[in-house]
Design a protein around this motif. Structure first.
Motif, PDB file in Angstrom:
ATOM      1  N   ASP A  74       1.065  -1.238   0.214  1.00  0.00           N
ATOM      2  CA  ASP A  74       0.212  -0.160   0.194  1.00  0.00           C
ATOM      3  C   ASP A  74       1.046   1.260   0.247  1.00  0.00           C
ATOM      4  O   ASP A  74       2.016   1.106   0.078  1.00  0.00           O
ATOM      5  N   LEU A  75       0.190   2.426  -0.030  1.00  0.00           N
ATOM      6  CA  LEU A  75       1.337   2.900  -0.410  1.00  0.00           C
ATOM      7  C   LEU A  75       2.149   4.018   1.264  1.00  0.00           C
ATOM      8  O   LEU A  75       3.377   4.904   0.996  1.00  0.00           O
ATOM      9  N   ASP A  76       1.364   3.396   1.762  1.00  0.00           N
ATOM     10  CA  ASP A  76       2.191   3.617   3.800  1.00  0.00           C
ATOM     11  C   ASP A  76       3.469   2.600   3.802  1.00  0.00           C
ATOM     12  O   ASP A  76       4.254   2.607   4.557  1.00  0.00           O
ATOM     13  N   GLY A  77       3.207   1.020   2.616  1.00  0.00           N
ATOM     14  CA  GLY A  77       4.294   0.495   3.288  1.00  0.00           C
ATOM     15  C   GLY A  77       3.997  -1.020   3.208  1.00  0.00           C
ATOM     16  O   GLY A  77       4.752  -1.819   3.939  1.00  0.00           O
ATOM     17  N   THR A  78       2.532  -0.775   3.599  1.00  0.00           N
ATOM     18  CA  THR A  78       1.676  -2.178   4.434  1.00  0.00           C
ATOM     19  C   THR A  78       2.036  -3.554   2.874  1.00  0.00           C
ATOM     20  O   THR A  78       2.108  -2.857   1.959  1.00  0.00           O
ATOM     21  N   PRO A  79       2.545  -4.444   2.863  1.00  0.00           N
ATOM     22  CA  PRO A  79       2.559  -5.571   2.854  1.00  0.00           C
ATOM     23  C   PRO A  79       2.016  -6.233   1.875  1.00  0.00           C
ATOM     24  O   PRO A  79       0.441  -6.702   3.209  1.00  0.00           O
ATOM     25  N   LEU A  80       0.917  -6.907   1.009  1.00  0.00           N
ATOM     26  CA  LEU A  80      -0.168  -6.568   0.280  1.00  0.00           C
ATOM     27  C   LEU A  80       0.430  -8.498  -0.444  1.00  0.00           C
ATOM     28  O   LEU A  80       1.088  -8.521  -0.825  1.00  0.00           O
ATOM     29  N   ARG A 126       6.827  -0.396  14.500  1.00  0.00           N
ATOM     30  CA  ARG A 126       6.351  -0.077  13.162  1.00  0.00           C
ATOM     31  C   ARG A 126       6.465   0.884  12.974  1.00  0.00           C
ATOM     32  O   ARG A 126       6.150   2.068  11.539  1.00  0.00           O
ATOM     33  N   ALA A 127       6.757   2.120  13.783  1.00  0.00           N
ATOM     34  CA  ALA A 127       6.423   3.711  13.178  1.00  0.00           C
ATOM     35  C   ALA A 127       7.820   4.025  12.396  1.00  0.00           C
ATOM     36  O   ALA A 127       8.365   4.597  11.386  1.00  0.00           O
ATOM     37  N   ASP A 128       9.273   3.014  12.916  1.00  0.00           N
ATOM     38  CA  ASP A 128      10.117   3.376  11.998  1.00  0.00           C
ATOM     39  C   ASP A 128       9.962   2.806  10.478  1.00  0.00           C
ATOM     40  O   ASP A 128      11.040   3.338   9.766  1.00  0.00           O
ATOM     41  N   LEU A 129       8.996   1.169  10.020  1.00  0.00           N
ATOM     42  CA  LEU A 129       9.307   1.112   9.073  1.00  0.00           C
ATOM     43  C   LEU A 129       8.269   1.817   7.536  1.00  0.00           C
ATOM     44  O   LEU A 129       8.470   1.603   6.937  1.00  0.00           O
ATOM     45  N   LEU A 130       6.913   1.695   8.571  1.00  0.00           N
ATOM     46  CA  LEU A 130       5.630   2.254   7.688  1.00  0.00           C
ATOM     47  C   LEU A 130       5.688   3.888   7.984  1.00  0.00           C
ATOM     48  O   LEU A 130       5.727   4.561   8.595  1.00  0.00           O
ATOM     49  N   LEU A 131       4.995   4.483   6.806  1.00  0.00           N
ATOM     50  CA  LEU A 131       4.185   5.695   6.770  1.00  0.00           C
ATOM     51  C   LEU A 131       3.382   5.664   7.775  1.00  0.00           C
ATOM     52  O   LEU A 131       2.248   4.881   7.938  1.00  0.00           O
TER      53      LEU A 131
END
Length: 251
Positions: free
Chosen positions: A37-43, A139-144
């Motif tokens: 996803d745009l925030d970096g969440t793996p799909l 999580r905050a280090d990895l995703l937007l």
């Protein structure tokens, strides 16, 4: 993480009488295609007939290994990232669209009733960036912090415009900025844009171009992509000084 198209997926093998009942609870590794996803969440696009999906239905905790060591003479000196999270079925249309844009071949079976998109809610990650360079990430280090609505709403139009009108710029992004080989019968296409950068594809080959700042809206995306095209033209072999200014002024 965003630069790769495949990941190793680890799930807890169910012990409910299936083929793996004798190893119930053991880690079960498999290979999956991955998008973001745009925030970096793996799909992930998974079939309910697959063992790993059956495992997720019983225990949604998963691990994903992203390997950035390809092409290195000493692979263990390169980066890899282990992501821990929970996989949950997603009916968000954007998730499906982003996955299929990144993996167009999956459209052949994505419509089958047993297939669905799963989003991995990240908890923590373990980064090995080379020998002696190891860190746990929250999580905050990895995703937007979130998905920018303006950029998400304009993504389809941006991709359509770039792929229809700026094939030369995409080729330069891939060959000059991402240093991919120039040979190839097919054109590069843009498959996604997010605040961190854009994704390109040519047949089965992928390339990632990172931005030097966070892009939150379509106007900033236009300016940033035009700037990358000028940068690539200035760096391209055989381009005379000043020639780049006469090309791609509007991105």
């Amino acid at each position: 993480m965003r630069a790769v198209g495949l990941a190793a997926l680890s799930t807890a093998l169910r012990g409910d009488g299936g083929q793996g009942a004798a190893c119930g609870g053991w880690p079960y590794p498999s290979l999956v295609q991955v998008a973001f996803d745009l925030d970096g969440t793996p799909l992930l696009l998974l079939s309910t007939l697959a063992d790993h999906t059956k495992n997720i239905a019983r225990d949604p905790r998963v691990g994903l290994l992203f390997d950035g060591t390809a092409g290195l003479a000493e692979p263990l000196s390169g980066p890899r990232l282990s992501v821990l999270g929970r996989a949950e079925r997603s009916d968000e249309p954007r998730h499906r669209a982003r996955f299929l844009a990144r993996h167009p071949g999956a459209a052949l079976y994505a419509g089958f009733g047993d297939f669905g998109i799963y989003a991995v809610s990240v908890k923590r990650a373990h980064l090995v960036a080379g020998f002696g360079r190891v860190a746990w990430l929250d999580r905050a280090d990895l995703l937007l912090p979130g998905v920018p609505a303006a950029l998400a709403g304009a993504e389809a139009a941006i991709l359509s415009h770039m792929n229809a009108d700026h094939a030369d710029a995409l080729r330069l992004y891939a060959t000059v900025l991402a240093k991919r080989r120039p040979e190839g019968a097919e054109d590069w296409i843009m498959t996604g844009i997010d605040p961190d950068g854009c994704d390109l594809r040519r047949s089965g080959e992928m390339a990632r171009v990172d931005f030097d700042h966070s892009v939150e809206n379509p106007e900033d995306a236009r300016v940033t992509l035009a700037g990358l095209a000028r940068q690539a033209r200035r760096s391209a072999p055989g381009v005379a000084d000043g020639e780049s200014d006469s090309n791609d002024r509007d991105g």
